[in-house]
Each structure stands twice: as structure tokens, then as C-alpha cells.
Design a protein around this motif. Structure first.
Motif, PDB file in Angstrom:
ATOM      1  N   THR A 316      -5.494  32.680  17.702  1.00 53.12           N
ATOM      2  CA  THR A 316      -6.519  33.675  18.002  1.00 53.12           C
ATOM      3  C   THR A 316      -6.972  34.380  16.734  1.00 53.12           C
ATOM      4  O   THR A 316      -6.186  34.551  15.798  1.00 53.12           O
ATOM      5  CB  THR A 316      -5.982  34.712  19.017  1.00 53.12           C
ATOM      6  N   PHE A 377      -5.234  39.804  29.190  1.00 53.85           N
ATOM      7  CA  PHE A 377      -6.453  39.021  29.413  1.00 53.85           C
ATOM      8  C   PHE A 377      -7.604  39.907  29.886  1.00 53.85           C
ATOM      9  O   PHE A 377      -8.752  39.718  29.474  1.00 53.85           O
ATOM     10  CB  PHE A 377      -6.172  37.921  30.432  1.00 53.85           C
ATOM     11  N   LEU A 380      -9.034  41.656  26.910  1.00 51.79           N
ATOM     12  CA  LEU A 380      -9.804  40.772  26.034  1.00 51.79           C
ATOM     13  C   LEU A 380     -11.178  40.439  26.605  1.00 51.79           C
ATOM     14  O   LEU A 380     -12.022  39.886  25.894  1.00 51.79           O
ATOM     15  CB  LEU A 380      -9.024  39.481  25.778  1.00 51.79           C
ATOM     16  N   SER A 381     -11.401  40.752  27.883  1.00 52.81           N
ATOM     17  CA  SER A 381     -12.740  40.537  28.444  1.00 52.81           C
ATOM     18  C   SER A 381     -13.777  41.387  27.708  1.00 52.81           C
ATOM     19  O   SER A 381     -14.957  41.013  27.631  1.00 52.81           O
ATOM     20  CB  SER A 381     -12.744  40.854  29.939  1.00 52.81           C
ATOM     21  N   CYS A 383     -13.801  41.796  24.538  1.00 52.27           N
ATOM     22  CA  CYS A 383     -14.159  41.000  23.365  1.00 52.27           C
ATOM     23  C   CYS A 383     -15.180  39.932  23.726  1.00 52.27           C
ATOM     24  O   CYS A 383     -16.093  39.643  22.933  1.00 52.27           O
ATOM     25  CB  CYS A 383     -12.908  40.354  22.771  1.00 52.27           C
ATOM     26  N   VAL A 384     -15.028  39.342  24.904  1.00 47.49           N
ATOM     27  CA  VAL A 384     -16.005  38.349  25.353  1.00 47.49           C
ATOM     28  C   VAL A 384     -17.369  39.001  25.539  1.00 47.49           C
ATOM     29  O   VAL A 384     -18.410  38.455  25.120  1.00 47.49           O
ATOM     30  CB  VAL A 384     -15.536  37.698  26.676  1.00 47.49           C
ATOM     31  N   SER A 528     -10.656  31.744  21.128  1.00 50.98           N
ATOM     32  CA  SER A 528      -9.391  32.491  21.102  1.00 50.98           C
ATOM     33  C   SER A 528      -9.014  32.983  22.492  1.00 50.98           C
ATOM     34  O   SER A 528      -7.855  32.853  22.923  1.00 50.98           O
ATOM     35  CB  SER A 528      -9.508  33.673  20.134  1.00 50.98           C
ATOM     36  N   VAL A 529      -9.979  33.543  23.207  1.00 48.72           N
ATOM     37  CA  VAL A 529      -9.693  34.025  24.562  1.00 48.72           C
ATOM     38  C   VAL A 529      -9.297  32.861  25.468  1.00 48.72           C
ATOM     39  O   VAL A 529      -8.424  32.997  26.335  1.00 48.72           O
ATOM     40  CB  VAL A 529     -10.916  34.777  25.126  1.00 48.72           C
TER      41      VAL A 529
END
Length: 572
Positions: A316, A377, A380-381, A383-384, A528-529
Motif C-alpha cells: 500500500t 477498510f 480507507l473509503s 481515500c478512494v 492499495s485499497v
């Protein structure tokens, strides 16, 4: 005449405090604090030193990161096997001395190079200086391998024995160790960075060498005290490999006892020569057999999927390493803001260790991994989402493999940038020290006014929030390995786990090298995600198998039982 209750209570508190400060657990924490502080100072400084030596280029840093990652990848199983085969105190003290002596030698060589670089550059057409670079990287790599051995033996073996089979105590000790890591990740680089800023690289080298010399003596004494206070450390389970060798030896003796007829003197001599040759060949092949057996044994572990899931999290760019912080710097964030964000990341990591201990007591160890994985997770959404927000440099019309130099050769003018000083935070590594080449050395800097900060703000909000789930998940898998791997194989299995972590980390650096332009960073975030999601899917599969065979339902006051443990037979 009876003493007042307040006096009795005060004496009891003082006595309890004194017992804690002299306990094996506290001495282990103290030794780990000293060791980690020295490690973090050195890992931060060596990257900066290599950049300074090579004219503000990241080439030597990239080579160092590649050598470190490759060495642990191929030597992890061998180091772990050495840990398993030798007495605990001998392993810990040997690794400690080798690590600190290597850092001291490296610091002395760096001081000499900084002081006499111009003279060394003219000797034998610069080959003497090149030899110094090779020596520095080689010795620094030896120090890192010794540090790996120390991590395996202390954090994966000693801590289990000191906990005495108490899972709650083991969880608390693991969490405390990780909190120490989080604090030293921030404070140690800041301390040595100030010394290097207000002093000089030579003073920095001298300070680190002196620190390691004093720390080595103190840590050596602390290890001995912990060993003395924990008699169980002196007992080590016989290795399965040794049992196999014993069976082979007994079979060999039975063969020798059979009558031999018609044996001639010349024939006996030829047989002895053949045996010697076979013995030499066997010794040469031993490291390769150890490497193979370690990976096969790792695959056969009941917690294989959990360990593999943790390794996937290393693939990542969403961490505070040289790549992500360098990208943020090009998007308008200053060095001071990055330092604040790194501090917030450390606080989030400490919150993750607290969450781990609470969740484990409430839901059990395996479910803690599921909950922390979902939390990571979900964070990290953000980041998306940041990839598609205003300010994101994502441009799918630009090839991910087309860097700035290629565009310059094809006729597109290279954007100019004023000379800037790269913030020290760029060179700080969070999870480990395998720092590779950063593509940000070739990208143009943008002023804060020209770049909307919404995208980069969401990116770092997601990265920081994900630290809570990340470190809780890391502690979960660490304790699963501690509890479910046979004592005779703790070293080699954890050595292979380190190799897996470095392998996926190496893949992530290769991915950045293949797509170094900022327009492709959004794609790197999505990849990465995706790897993080795959890692948690692997853990979910492990949890599904384990909880499906579970003997009782885990609760806050119930004992957690992992399902049928697979045999840990190592293939010979």
C-alpha cells in the motif's frame, strides 16, 4: 500500637510500585524502549545521511531499501531457524551486540566520509569513496538483520514466556509494546533531526554511535535480569528437526552394527571420501533446505491465512512513508503540517492498541480481527473518494508508465520549480525501515494556492483514521501467531512472516517505480485499497474456518478456543 491506615496504604502503594519497576515485564518494556529508540534514530538518520552523501539524490537510499528488503526476504527463514536452534539468552545477546556494534561502526565510517569526502573522491578515481558507500550499506544491512532477529526473539518468543500462558496479560503486553513503537516512531526522529539541524551530520553520527554504545550495555544487563527473573526462559522445547536427526542417527547406528563381509581397505577409504564429500554438499545445501522448509511449514500453519492477510496490508502507498508524504508535499502541504499529521497518525495508532485490548476482552481475539479489519477498510473509503475530488491529479489520459523525463524527451517542456528543502518527515518510515526510491524527487512542486486541498485532506483523513483498525488488526494477527505456533517453530515461522511482509512491501515500491508520475497516484491508491480488501478477505476466510470449529462462544469472560490446529510438520 497500630500504625495509621494512611501510612499502611502508602507503604503498600510504594511496595507495589517497587515490585512493578523490578518485574520482568517492566524490564522488558524498558529494554524494548531503549532498543526501539536507537533503531528509529538510526533508520531515520541513515536515509538522510545517504542522501547527503550522494549529492541530495535518493539513489543510495533506494539501493539501501532494496538491499534491506531483499536480505530479509531471503534470510528471514534462516534467521528464524537460528533463533529456534539456540538458547534464548544467547540469541538475544548475540543479536543485540551485532546490531549495536554494526551501527557504531557504520556511524564511525560515516563520520570519516563526511570529514574527508573531498579527499576520498580524488583517490583511485573515486573508487575508495564507492567502497565506503558499499561498506556503509552492507554494515547497515547487517544491523537490520540483527534487529530482525531481536524482534523475533523478544516480541514473538520472550514476551509469550513472560506472560506465562495468560492470554489477557499477553494481549496487554503486546499492546504496550506497540504503544512504545508508536511513540518512538515520532519522538526519536524528531530528536535526532534537531541534533542534525542545529549541529551537523558528523555530530549526528557521533551522537547515534555514542547512544548505541551506552544503550547496548544497559540492554545487555536488562536482558540478563529478565532472564534471571523468568526461569521458564531457560527451558526450550526440543526441535522437531533435532528429533528427526536423532532418528536418522539411530538408524545409521543400526546399519553399522550389521556384519559386513568382503570389505577391502581401499573400499573403506573410498567410502570415507564419499561420506566427506556428501557431508560438505549437505552443509552447503543446508540454508536452502532451511529456506524451503520454513516456507512449507509456514504454509501448513493453521494461522497461515491470517498471516498472509497481514502481509497484504504492506502492499500500500497509504502510509506515512517516503512515497505518501512526498506526494503530499508536492500537493501543497508544508513540512510542519506533515509533522502534525504524523503525530496524529501516532495518536490514532495508540488508540488502536487501546481498542484492541477492549475488543479482545469483549468479543474474543478472532472477532477483534474482523471488527478492526472492517474499521480499517471503512476508513480507507475516504481515500478512494479523495481520488475523484477537486485537487486530485488523477488523469487517466496520461499513461501511468509515462514519467516526466519521457514527456520532456518527447518535446513537452519540463515544469520548473524553485529549489526547495525536502522536509525531514519524508524520510521517516512507519511500519519498518525498507525505504525505497521515491518518485517525488522528480515531480514539480505546486504552490498551496494553486492546488485545492480537499482531495489531499480526505486522503490523509482516511489514512489517519485507518490507523486505529490497522494496529488493532496487526496486534490480533501477532497474538494469533504467538498462541498457535509451536514453541519450537516460533522463530522460523515469524521469520517467514517478516519475509512475506517485506515481499509485499517490495512489490509496492516496484509499483511506484513503474508508475511514478503524480497523475497515476490515484490509481496506486485504488490498487492499495484493493490489496487491503484482499488481505481482510483472507483473514475472513481464516476466521470462518476457525469459528466454524470453535468449541465455545467467545465472550468477555470466556476462554477463546481456536478450532482444530493443523499439524506443524516441517517437510524435510
Amino acid at each position: 500500637m497500630s500504625r495509621p491506615k494512611d501510612q499502611t496504604r502508602g507503604e503498600g502503594c510504594c511496595g507495589s510500585l517497587g515490585n512493578y519497576l523490578t518485574s520482568a515485564k517492566f524490564l522488558l518494556y524498558l529494554g524494548h524502549s531503549l532498543s526501539t529508540w536507537g533503531d528509529r534514530m538510526w533508520h531515520f538518520a541513515v536515509s538522510v545521511f545517504l542522501v547527503e552523501l550522494y549529492g541530495n539524490s535518493l539513489l543510495l537510499t533506494a539501493v539501501y531499501g532494496l538491499v534491506v528488503a531483499g536480505s530479509v526476504l531471503f534470510m528471514g527463514a534462516i534467521i528464524g531457524n537460528w533463533v529456534d536452534k539456540n538458547a534464548r539468552l544467547k540469541v538475544a545477546q548475540t543479536a543485540l551486540v551485532v546490531q549495536n556494534v554494526s551501527v557504531i561502526l557504520c556511524g564511525i565510517i560515516l563520520m570519516m566520509v563526511f570529514l574527508h569526502k573531498d579527499a576520498l573522491l580524488t583517490m583511485y578515481h573515486g573508487w575508495v569513496l564507492t567502497s565506503c558507500y558499499i561498506m556503509i550499506i552492507t554494515i547497515a544491512n547487517i544491523a537490520n538483520l540483527a534487529s530482525t532477529a531481536t524482534t523475533i526473539t523478544i516480541q514473538r518468543d520472550w514476551i509469550v514466556v513472560v506472560a506465562g500462558g495468560d492470554r489477557s496479560k499477553l494481549a496487554d503486553m503486546n499492546a504496550t509494546i506497540r504503544r512504545i513503537d508508536q511513540l518512538t516512531n515520532i519522538l526519536a526522529p524528531m530528536a535526532v533531526g534537531q541534533i542534525m539541524t542545529f549541529g551537523s551530520p558528523v555530530i549526528g553520527c557521533g551522537f547515534i554511535s555514542g547512544w548505541n554504545l551506552v544503550s547496548m550495555c544497559v540492554e545487555y544487563f536488562l536482558l540478563w535480569k529478565v532472564y534471571q527473573k523468568t526461569p521458564a526462559l531457560a527451558v526450550k522445547v526440543t526441535l522437531k528437526v533435532e528429533e528427526t536427526e536423532l532418528k536418522q542417527l539411530n538408524a545409521h547406528k543400526d546399519t553399522e552394527q550389521k556384519p559386513m563381509e568382503g570389505t577391502q581397505l581401499m573400499g573403506e577409504t573410498d567410502s570415507d571420501v564419499q561420506k566427506q564429500e556428501q557431508g560438505c554438499a549437505s552443509q552447503l545445501a543446508e540454508p536452502f533446505r532451511t529456506f524451503r522448509n520454513g516456507w512449507v511449514s509456514y504454509y501448513n500453519q493453521s494461522v497461515f491465512l491470517a498471516g498472509l492477510g497481514l502481509a497484504f496490508l504492506y502492499m500500500t502507498v497509504l502510509g506515512f512513508d517516503c512515497i505518501t508524504t512526498g506526494y503530499a508535499y508536492t500537493q501543497g502541504l508544508s513540512g510542519s503540517i506533515l509533522s502534525i499529521l504524523m503525530g496524529a497518525s501516532a495518536i490514532a495508532g495508540i488508540m488502536g492498541t487501546v481498542a484492541f485490548t477492549w475488543l479482545r476482552r469483549k468479543f474474543g481475539l478472532i472477532r477483534t480481527g474482523l471488527i478492526s479489519g472492517f474499521a480499517q477498510f471503512a476508513s480507507l473509503s475516504l481515500c478512494v473518494v479523495s481520488v475523484f475530488m477537486p485537487g486530485s491529479p488523477l488523469d487517466l489520459s496520461v499513461s501511468p508508465f509515462q514519467d516526466i523525463r519521457t514527456r520532456f524527451i518527447q518535446g513537452e517542456p519540463l515544469p520548473t520549480r524553485p529549489p526547495t528543502k525536502i522536509p525531514e518527515a519524508i524520510f521517516t518510515s512507519e511500519m519498518h525501515t525498507a525505504n525505497g526510491s521515491s518518485p517525488t524527487d522528480h515531480v514539480p512542486e505546486m504552490s498551496p494556492q494553486s492546488v485545492p486541498i480537499l482531495s489531499v485532506s480526505l486522503l490523509f483523513a482516511g489514512v489517519i483514521a485507518a490507523r486505529v483498525g490497522l494496529w488493532a488488526f496487526d496486534l490480533t494477527v501477532t497474538q494469533l501467531l504467538q498462541e498457535n505456533v509451536d514453541e519450537s517453530e516460533r522463530g522460523i515461522i515469524n521469520g517467514v512472516q517478516n519475509s512475506m511482509n517485506y515481499l509485499l512491501d517490495l512489490v509496492h515500491f516496484i509499483m511506484v517505480i513503474l508508475a511514478p508520475n503524480p497523475e497515476a497516484f490515484g490509481l496506486l491508491v485504488l490498487i492499495s485499497v484493493s490489496f487491503v480488501a484482499m488481505g481482510h478477505i483472507l483473514y475472513f476466510r481464516f476466521a470462518q474456518k476457525s469459528l466454524g470449529n470453535q468449541l465455545c462462544v467467545c465472550g468477555p469472560n470466556e476462554k477463546e478456543v481456536i478450532g482444530e490446529t493443523q499439524s506443524n510438520t516441517s517437510v524435510v
